[in-house]
Design a protein around this motif. Structure first.
Motif, PDB file in Angstrom:
ATOM      1  N   ALA A  37       0.900  -1.274   0.045  1.00 32.09           N
ATOM      2  CA  ALA A  37      -0.144  -0.102  -0.028  1.00 32.09           C
ATOM      3  C   ALA A  37       0.817   1.288  -0.052  1.00 32.09           C
ATOM      4  O   ALA A  37       1.940   1.375   0.645  1.00 32.09           O
ATOM      5  CB  ALA A  37      -0.894   0.031   1.246  1.00 32.09           C
ATOM      6  N   GLU A  38       0.585   2.065  -0.765  1.00 39.07           N
ATOM      7  CA  GLU A  38       1.142   3.500  -0.729  1.00 39.07           C
ATOM      8  C   GLU A  38       0.081   4.571  -0.416  1.00 39.07           C
ATOM      9  O   GLU A  38      -1.036   4.805  -1.089  1.00 39.07           O
ATOM     10  CB  GLU A  38       1.721   3.838  -2.197  1.00 39.07           C
ATOM     11  CG  GLU A  38       2.270   5.278  -2.354  1.00 39.07           C
ATOM     12  CD  GLU A  38       3.696   5.398  -1.287  1.00 39.07           C
ATOM     13  OE1 GLU A  38       3.811   6.450  -0.806  1.00 39.07           O
ATOM     14  OE2 GLU A  38       4.436   4.477  -0.918  1.00 39.07           O
ATOM     15  N   PRO A  39       0.095   5.186   0.698  1.00 40.47           N
ATOM     16  CA  PRO A  39       1.313   5.463   1.648  1.00 40.47           C
ATOM     17  C   PRO A  39       0.962   4.152   2.484  1.00 40.47           C
ATOM     18  O   PRO A  39      -0.032   3.673   2.651  1.00 40.47           O
ATOM     19  CB  PRO A  39       0.659   6.637   2.630  1.00 40.47           C
ATOM     20  CG  PRO A  39      -0.521   6.990   2.356  1.00 40.47           C
ATOM     21  CD  PRO A  39      -0.798   6.529   1.093  1.00 40.47           C
ATOM     22  N   ALA A  40       2.172   3.912   3.355  1.00 40.51           N
ATOM     23  CA  ALA A  40       2.103   2.783   4.294  1.00 40.51           C
ATOM     24  C   ALA A  40       1.259   3.080   5.491  1.00 40.51           C
ATOM     25  O   ALA A  40       0.922   2.345   6.284  1.00 40.51           O
ATOM     26  CB  ALA A  40       3.589   2.531   4.559  1.00 40.51           C
ATOM     27  N   SER A  41       1.447   4.538   5.835  1.00 43.03           N
ATOM     28  CA  SER A  41       0.435   4.778   7.121  1.00 43.03           C
ATOM     29  C   SER A  41       0.004   6.468   6.629  1.00 43.03           C
ATOM     30  O   SER A  41       0.617   6.971   5.820  1.00 43.03           O
ATOM     31  CB  SER A  41       1.289   5.009   8.393  1.00 43.03           C
ATOM     32  OG  SER A  41       2.350   5.848   8.175  1.00 43.03           O
ATOM     33  N   LEU A  42      -0.808   6.767   7.483  1.00 40.85           N
ATOM     34  CA  LEU A  42      -1.574   7.981   6.926  1.00 40.85           C
ATOM     35  C   LEU A  42      -2.181   8.670   8.331  1.00 40.85           C
ATOM     36  O   LEU A  42      -2.210   8.131   9.540  1.00 40.85           O
ATOM     37  CB  LEU A  42      -2.962   7.602   6.477  1.00 40.85           C
ATOM     38  CG  LEU A  42      -3.206   7.421   4.908  1.00 40.85           C
ATOM     39  CD1 LEU A  42      -4.364   6.949   4.504  1.00 40.85           C
ATOM     40  CD2 LEU A  42      -2.743   8.829   4.142  1.00 40.85           C
ATOM     41  N   GLU A  43      -1.718  10.144   8.390  1.00 43.55           N
ATOM     42  CA  GLU A  43      -2.093  10.997   9.668  1.00 43.55           C
ATOM     43  C   GLU A  43      -2.671  12.093   8.919  1.00 43.55           C
ATOM     44  O   GLU A  43      -2.467  12.928   8.062  1.00 43.55           O
ATOM     45  CB  GLU A  43      -0.701  11.621   9.841  1.00 43.55           C
ATOM     46  CG  GLU A  43      -0.720  12.309  11.264  1.00 43.55           C
ATOM     47  CD  GLU A  43       0.415  12.559  12.006  1.00 43.55           C
ATOM     48  OE1 GLU A  43       0.650  13.102  13.095  1.00 43.55           O
ATOM     49  OE2 GLU A  43       1.627  12.273  11.548  1.00 43.55           O
TER      50      GLU A  43
END
Length: 174
Positions: free
Chosen positions: A11-17
């Protein structure tokens, strides 16, 4: 013929803020058994906490709803799953500059940032842009500002439960 089996999903992005009410998108890449790489054909999306991060469509669109943490999971039927951690916080936003000084017909572009998230730039189309005096200043929805005539005005940017004001001074023509 059926597509080769997916053996790995990234997945892109690997994390979300994100900020509350902020939309985002997760893109997936599939590594197939034959070595080919591309977007997976079928994906089942799931949020572990819909009250924090919901799904806005069936192709990786998400919407932050409230402060907290959630996981967005994407699964290929009969194949792997990938999880993307999502953190939603009501972080203060700000402009990339404290004020503008322009001459008539000069222009500039303002960006809105989230300083506590590494200065992440917000998408201008997710915000509402206006001027306190349209005779002095033209403001477009992409953050583009054009001075019209001498005077003072403010660029007002609203979004994500917040408001940012950038004072603008437009000099008289010399």
């Amino acid at each position: 013929p059926p597509a080769p089996a997916v053996i790995q999903l990234t997945a892109e992005p690997a994390s979300l803020e994100l900020l509350p009410s902020e939309p985002s998108r997760i893109a997936l890449r599939a590594l197939r058994a034959d070595g080919s790489v591309g977007a997976p054909e079928q994906v089942v999306w799931r949020s572990t906490r819909l009250s924090i991060a919901g799904l806005s469509d069936s192709s990786g669109g998400i919407i932050a709803r409230a402060s907290g943490q959630a996981q967005i999971e994407a699964t290929v039927p009969g194949g792997p799953t990938v999880s993307v951690p999502v953190t939603v916080t009501l972080s203060p936003i700000g402009a990339d500059r404290g004020r503008l000084v322009l001459s008539p017909d000069d222009s500039d572009t303002i960006s809105i940032l989230v300083p506590s998230q590494g200065g992440r730039r917000l998408r201008p189309q997710d915000l509402v842009w206006s001027s306190t005096d349209d005779a002095v200043l033209e403001v477009r929805p992409d953050g583009f500002v054009r001075a019209r005539s001498g005077g003072r005005a403010e660029v007002v940017v609203r979004g994500f439960l917040q408001e940012v004001r950038v004072p603008v001074i437009v000099h008289q023509r010399v």
